[in-house]
Write an enzyme that holds these catalytic residues in place. Structure first.
Site, short mmCIF file in Angstrom:
data_model
loop_
_atom_site.label_atom_id
_atom_site.label_comp_id
_atom_site.label_asym_id
_atom_site.label_seq_id
_atom_site.Cartn_x
_atom_site.Cartn_y
_atom_site.Cartn_z
N SER A 132 0.83 -1.20 0.00
CA SER A 132 0.00 0.00 0.00
C SER A 132 0.86 1.25 0.00
O SER A 132 1.99 1.24 0.52
CB SER A 132 -0.86 -0.02 1.27
OG SER A 132 -1.41 1.24 1.51
N TYR A 156 -1.53 -1.05 11.03
CA TYR A 156 -1.83 -1.61 9.70
C TYR A 156 -0.66 -1.34 8.75
O TYR A 156 -0.14 -2.25 8.11
CB TYR A 156 -3.13 -1.00 9.15
CG TYR A 156 -3.32 -1.25 7.67
CD1 TYR A 156 -3.62 -2.53 7.19
CD2 TYR A 156 -3.17 -0.21 6.73
CE1 TYR A 156 -3.77 -2.75 5.83
CE2 TYR A 156 -3.33 -0.44 5.38
CZ TYR A 156 -3.62 -1.72 4.93
OH TYR A 156 -3.76 -1.95 3.58
N LYS A 160 2.41 -3.85 6.68
CA LYS A 160 2.80 -3.86 5.26
C LYS A 160 4.32 -3.72 5.14
O LYS A 160 4.96 -4.39 4.33
CB LYS A 160 2.09 -2.74 4.50
CG LYS A 160 0.58 -2.89 4.40
CD LYS A 160 0.19 -4.09 3.56
CE LYS A 160 -1.32 -4.27 3.48
NZ LYS A 160 -1.72 -5.58 2.91
P1 NAD Z 1 -11.03 -6.98 1.61
O1 NAD Z 1 -11.18 -6.98 3.08
O2 NAD Z 1 -12.23 -6.71 0.78
O3 NAD Z 1 -10.41 -8.39 1.13
C1 NAD Z 1 -9.57 -9.15 1.95
C2 NAD Z 1 -10.12 -10.58 1.96
O4 NAD Z 1 -9.27 -11.40 2.74
C3 NAD Z 1 -11.53 -10.68 2.57
O5 NAD Z 1 -12.37 -11.37 1.66
C4 NAD Z 1 -11.33 -11.47 3.85
O6 NAD Z 1 -12.44 -12.30 4.14
C5 NAD Z 1 -10.08 -12.27 3.52
N1 NAD Z 1 -9.27 -12.66 4.67
C6 NAD Z 1 -8.82 -11.88 5.69
N2 NAD Z 1 -8.07 -12.59 6.54
C7 NAD Z 1 -8.04 -13.86 6.05
C8 NAD Z 1 -7.43 -15.07 6.50
N3 NAD Z 1 -6.72 -15.12 7.64
N4 NAD Z 1 -7.59 -16.19 5.75
C9 NAD Z 1 -8.32 -16.16 4.62
N5 NAD Z 1 -8.93 -15.06 4.15
C10 NAD Z 1 -8.79 -13.92 4.87
O7 NAD Z 1 -9.84 -5.96 1.27
P2 NAD Z 1 -9.37 -5.37 -0.14
O8 NAD Z 1 -9.74 -3.95 -0.17
O9 NAD Z 1 -9.78 -6.27 -1.23
O10 NAD Z 1 -7.80 -5.43 0.07
C11 NAD Z 1 -7.02 -6.54 -0.35
C12 NAD Z 1 -5.59 -6.32 0.07
O11 NAD Z 1 -5.12 -5.09 -0.48
C13 NAD Z 1 -5.38 -6.21 1.58
O12 NAD Z 1 -4.17 -6.86 1.91
C14 NAD Z 1 -5.26 -4.72 1.81
O13 NAD Z 1 -4.48 -4.41 2.94
C15 NAD Z 1 -4.58 -4.28 0.53
N6 NAD Z 1 -4.83 -2.86 0.20
C16 NAD Z 1 -6.12 -2.42 0.07
C17 NAD Z 1 -6.36 -1.08 -0.22
C18 NAD Z 1 -7.77 -0.55 -0.33
O14 NAD Z 1 -7.96 0.67 -0.29
N7 NAD Z 1 -8.79 -1.38 -0.50
C19 NAD Z 1 -5.28 -0.19 -0.39
C20 NAD Z 1 -3.98 -0.68 -0.26
C21 NAD Z 1 -3.77 -2.03 0.02
#
Ligand code: NAD
Ligand code: UDP
Length: 346
Positions: A132, A156, A160
């Site tokens: 991120s 958080y 990362k």
């Molecule tokens: P999200 O919460 O929609 O998706 C994450 C998924 O991981 C969920 O479906 C959740 O059920 C699953 N999950 C969590 N812990 C788990 C575990 N222990 N075992 C199995 N499944 C598990 O989030 P997102 O927005 O799709 O983000 C995906 C990734 O991208 C994350 O790592 C997040 O930190 C990163 N990210 C997101 C953003 C954003 O703005 N959305 C920005 C930068 C980075």
């Protein structure tokens, strides 16, 4: 067909990446424990792609099970999305974040080592990691390149940073590892079908889902956090990137790891910033709905402006974002207006 395992594949970014990988000729396998997503996502994915996508329901913290999943599917690549992502919650419950995010990454990497040995594979699958722009902390200037100093302002963001460092250490220890670290800027929007999208539980922390919920009548008004930032209109500026562009960035990263030797870290952003008020106006324009707002104090920990220099992603992956702010808002609105309560209402 090469299979690609998506941990957290039922989540917001994972589900869009699954659709895009499939359209590009890969065979995505979704792994999720549905801790922050809904099983209905799998039906929606089937509606979009015309076939049932394989699902492995379980927890990435379960290393033994994960290594069996790897041996069963023999993925050419893994995209590791799974993790918790709410900044405020990470301040209140840091151990949850250290456990699930750092513990999850350790578990996945150990499962990869285990499956590679047990399966007699030449090398582990290629690995793409969801990092991120938060790793840049409060950047000294914009646009941000990948060699800017990294820092963290909350647990958080700390997770990362630690995971990026763990991956670098593993690559150094075993050069057969191929890793692509993707630093996302601000993913927004939805698949143009309106069938999948972002579905936060409770009041959204992020701007675009909040604006969408105000426009659809779920919330009375938006609070704009700060009107006195040193930006053209005084509100915060971010690099919003359409989630379908982001998904295409993952496909490009997987292809690059499979075809070109070496590992990389790249920004996935558009290279341009938009203010909160620009987002509000664009959303009102494309939805035809008013988005009432009130100015309030700055949110603790927010930076004034943040946008990417996406040059390295273009050079290394041949990828760049193509969708503009109006398309991001139009697709977010299609998803929100067709699913006012998200997946919960079915
Ligand atoms: P999200 O919460 O929609 O998706 C994450 C998924 O991981 C969920 O479906 C959740 O059920 C699953 N999950 C969590 N812990 C788990 C575990 N222990 N075992 C199995 N499944 C598990 O989030 P997102 O927005 O799709 O983000 C995906 C990734 O991208 C994350 O790592 C997040 O930190 C990163 N990210 C997101 C953003 C954003 O703005 N959305 C920005 C930068 C980075
Ligand atoms: N923001 C806002 N009201 C909200 C949510 C966000 O004014 O309800 C602002 C926030 O201060 C920032 C921008 O919108 O300037 C993007 O915030 P978001 O949380 O979506 O992304 P991040 O701050 O993590 O980059």
């Amino acid at each position: 067909m090469s299979s690609v395992l998506l941990t957290g594949g039922a989540g917001y970014i994972g589900s869009h990446t699954a659709v895009t990988l499939q359209a590009d000729g890969f065979e995505p396998v979704v792994l999720d424990n549905f801790s922050n997503s809904h099983p209905l996502v799998m039906d929606r994915l089937a509606q979009i792609t015309g076939r049932d996508m394989p699902l492995e329901q379980g927890d990435v913290l379960d290393t033994g099970w994960l290594s069996q999943v790897l041996l069963r599917h023999r993925p050419a690549a893994i995209v590791h999305f799974a993790g918790d992502k709410a900044v405020g919650e990470s301040v209140a419950q840091p151990l949850k974040y250290f456990h699930n995010n750092i513990g999850g990454a350790v578990s996945l990497m150990r499962a990869m080592v285990q499956a590679t040995a047990e399966g007699g594979w030449e090398r582990p699958p290629a690995l793409v990691f969801s990092s991120s722009a938060t790793v840049y902390g409060d950047p000294a200037s914009v646009p941000i390149t990948e060699d800017f100093p990294r820092s963290h302002t909350n647990p958080y963001g700390h997770t990362k940073l630690v995971i990026e460092d763990m991956l670098a250490a593993q690559i150094a220890a075993d050069p057969s590892w191929r890793v692509g670290v993707l630093r996302y800027f601000n993913p927004v929007g939805a698949h143009p079908s309106g069938l999948i999208g972002e579905d936060p539980e409770g009041p959204p922390n992020n701007l675009m889902p909040y604006v969408s919920q105000v426009a659809v009548g779920r919330r009375p008004f938006l609070q704009v956090y700060g009107s006195d930032y040193p930006t053209p209109d005084g509100t915060g500026v971010r690099d919003y990137i359409h989630v379908m562009d982001l998904a295409a960035g993952h496909v490009a990263a997987v292809r690059s790891l499979l075809q070109t030797p070496g590992s990389f870290t790249v920004n996935l952003g558009t290279g341009r910033g938009h203010s909160v008020l620009e987002v509000v106006r664009a959303f009102e324009r494309v939805s035809g709905r008013p988005v009432p707002f009130r100015f309030t104090d700055r949110r603790a920990g927010d930076v004034a402006q943040c946008w990417a220099d996406p040059t390295r992603a273009r050079q290394r992956l041949g990828w760049c974002a193509t969708r503009g702010l109006d398309e991001m808002c139009a697709d977010a609105w299609r998803w929100q207006s067709r699913n006012p309560q998200g997946y919960r209402a079915g």
